[in-house]
Design a protein around this motif. Sequence first.
Motif, short mmCIF file in Angstrom:
data_model
loop_
_atom_site.label_atom_id
_atom_site.label_comp_id
_atom_site.label_asym_id
_atom_site.label_seq_id
_atom_site.Cartn_x
_atom_site.Cartn_y
_atom_site.Cartn_z
N LEU A 137 0.95 -1.27 -0.17
CA LEU A 137 -0.07 -0.09 -0.04
C LEU A 137 0.85 1.15 -0.17
N GLY A 138 2.01 1.25 0.66
CA GLY A 138 3.16 2.58 0.82
C GLY A 138 3.46 2.85 -0.66
N ARG A 139 3.55 1.67 -1.52
CA ARG A 139 4.21 2.02 -2.82
C ARG A 139 2.95 2.36 -3.83
N GLY A 140 1.76 2.58 -3.26
CA GLY A 140 0.57 2.90 -4.17
C GLY A 140 -0.13 1.56 -5.07
N TYR A 159 4.91 -0.54 -12.80
CA TYR A 159 6.04 -1.63 -13.00
C TYR A 159 7.26 -0.95 -11.83
N ASN A 160 7.54 0.09 -11.85
CA ASN A 160 8.49 0.65 -10.90
C ASN A 160 8.16 0.61 -9.38
N ASP A 161 6.74 0.71 -9.13
CA ASP A 161 6.12 0.51 -7.82
C ASP A 161 6.28 -0.95 -7.25
N MET A 162 6.16 -1.75 -8.16
CA MET A 162 6.31 -3.18 -8.02
C MET A 162 7.48 -3.67 -7.62
N GLY A 163 8.53 -2.94 -8.38
CA GLY A 163 10.02 -3.21 -8.04
C GLY A 163 10.48 -2.62 -6.70
N ALA A 211 4.89 -13.33 -11.68
CA ALA A 211 4.25 -13.29 -12.84
C ALA A 211 3.65 -11.96 -13.14
N ILE A 212 4.18 -11.23 -14.12
CA ILE A 212 3.77 -9.97 -14.40
C ILE A 212 3.09 -9.70 -15.84
N THR A 213 1.95 -9.08 -15.84
CA THR A 213 1.26 -9.20 -17.00
C THR A 213 0.48 -7.81 -17.18
N PRO A 214 0.19 -7.32 -18.23
CA PRO A 214 -0.28 -6.01 -18.50
C PRO A 214 -1.99 -5.99 -18.25
N LEU A 215 -2.61 -5.16 -17.88
CA LEU A 215 -3.96 -4.94 -17.57
C LEU A 215 -4.54 -4.85 -18.96
N THR A 216 -5.35 -5.48 -19.69
CA THR A 216 -6.17 -5.32 -20.55
C THR A 216 -7.11 -4.20 -20.81
N LYS A 217 -7.63 -3.85 -19.85
CA LYS A 217 -8.67 -2.82 -19.59
C LYS A 217 -8.21 -1.56 -19.11
N ASP A 218 -7.00 -1.63 -18.81
CA ASP A 218 -6.42 -0.25 -18.11
C ASP A 218 -5.55 0.44 -19.15
N ALA A 219 -5.81 1.85 -19.71
CA ALA A 219 -5.35 2.49 -20.48
C ALA A 219 -4.13 3.38 -19.73
N SER A 220 -3.93 3.20 -18.61
CA SER A 220 -2.76 3.90 -17.49
C SER A 220 -1.54 3.20 -17.88
N GLY A 221 -1.50 1.87 -18.38
CA GLY A 221 -0.29 1.02 -18.44
C GLY A 221 0.29 0.57 -17.10
N ASN A 222 -0.93 0.26 -16.23
CA ASN A 222 -0.47 -0.43 -15.00
C ASN A 222 -0.43 -2.00 -15.28
N LEU A 223 0.33 -2.46 -14.61
CA LEU A 223 0.60 -3.96 -14.70
C LEU A 223 -0.15 -4.80 -13.61
N SER A 224 -0.26 -6.11 -13.89
CA SER A 224 -0.72 -6.96 -12.62
C SER A 224 0.14 -7.89 -12.37
N MET A 225 0.75 -8.10 -11.14
CA MET A 225 1.55 -8.97 -10.65
C MET A 225 1.09 -10.01 -9.62
N GLU A 226 1.49 -11.39 -9.90
CA GLU A 226 0.98 -12.38 -8.91
C GLU A 226 2.21 -13.06 -8.65
#
Length: 230
Positions: free
Chosen positions: A129-132, A162-166, A185-200
């Motif tokens: 949460l601290g990294r947003g 991506y930088n926040d995940m790192g 596993a890092i994948t792009p969010l298909t319905k997110d135009a902001s360029g956010n990623l999903s990490m599992e």
Amino acid sequence: MNAKSSSPSIDVGAAFAQMAAQFRGLNAKEPGQWPTLPKAASWLVMVLAVVAAGWFALLSGATDELEAEREREPVLKKEYINKLGQAVNLGELRKQKLQVQEYVTQLEKQLPGKAEMDALLSDINQAGLGRGLQFELFRPGQVEVKDYYAELPIAIKVSGRYNDMGSFAADVANLSRIVTLHNLAITPLTKDASGNLSMEATARTYRYLDADEVAEQKKAAAAKAAGAKK
């Protein structure tokens, strides 16, 4: 008139002939009926045979024991050299033992106890949460009890930049307690135009066993060993 005294003469040949006659015609099936001389001779032969057999048996056993000791000699010499080296370096070995014990103590301090696990899970959550990052999944799994510690897997899924995940992964690695990340596993969010990623990922944290758990592990190990012997 002088009288000449005559001494009795012994006929050695006749005596040997008489003794030899006692050995003729002996019935091997009836030794009890043998003359005295054959009986004594057979008894003497038996005694000598028993003594000889016992002597050879004793000598053979002593020879085997001597060979066994000779084969042990190189092993004993090697053990002596090893123990001599340990004795010479005893002070240094004791110092190394203390260093290892201190290192183990430091590692144990990085493992939380059962009562501290909730606080550690909160620290992991706060690090994200601290990294947003947005947590979509934070699910502790089943505790896996090992020989000397317990392992808790946590399934996590976060979304963000991506930088926040790192930075989140670095923050988790720098926690005062041991936490490791696996199967990222890092994948792009298909319905997110902001360029956010999903990490599992699977976060694994560890804690030391309490006294009751250690006793239970020892009991289980003893039961397993007893079953293996059967």
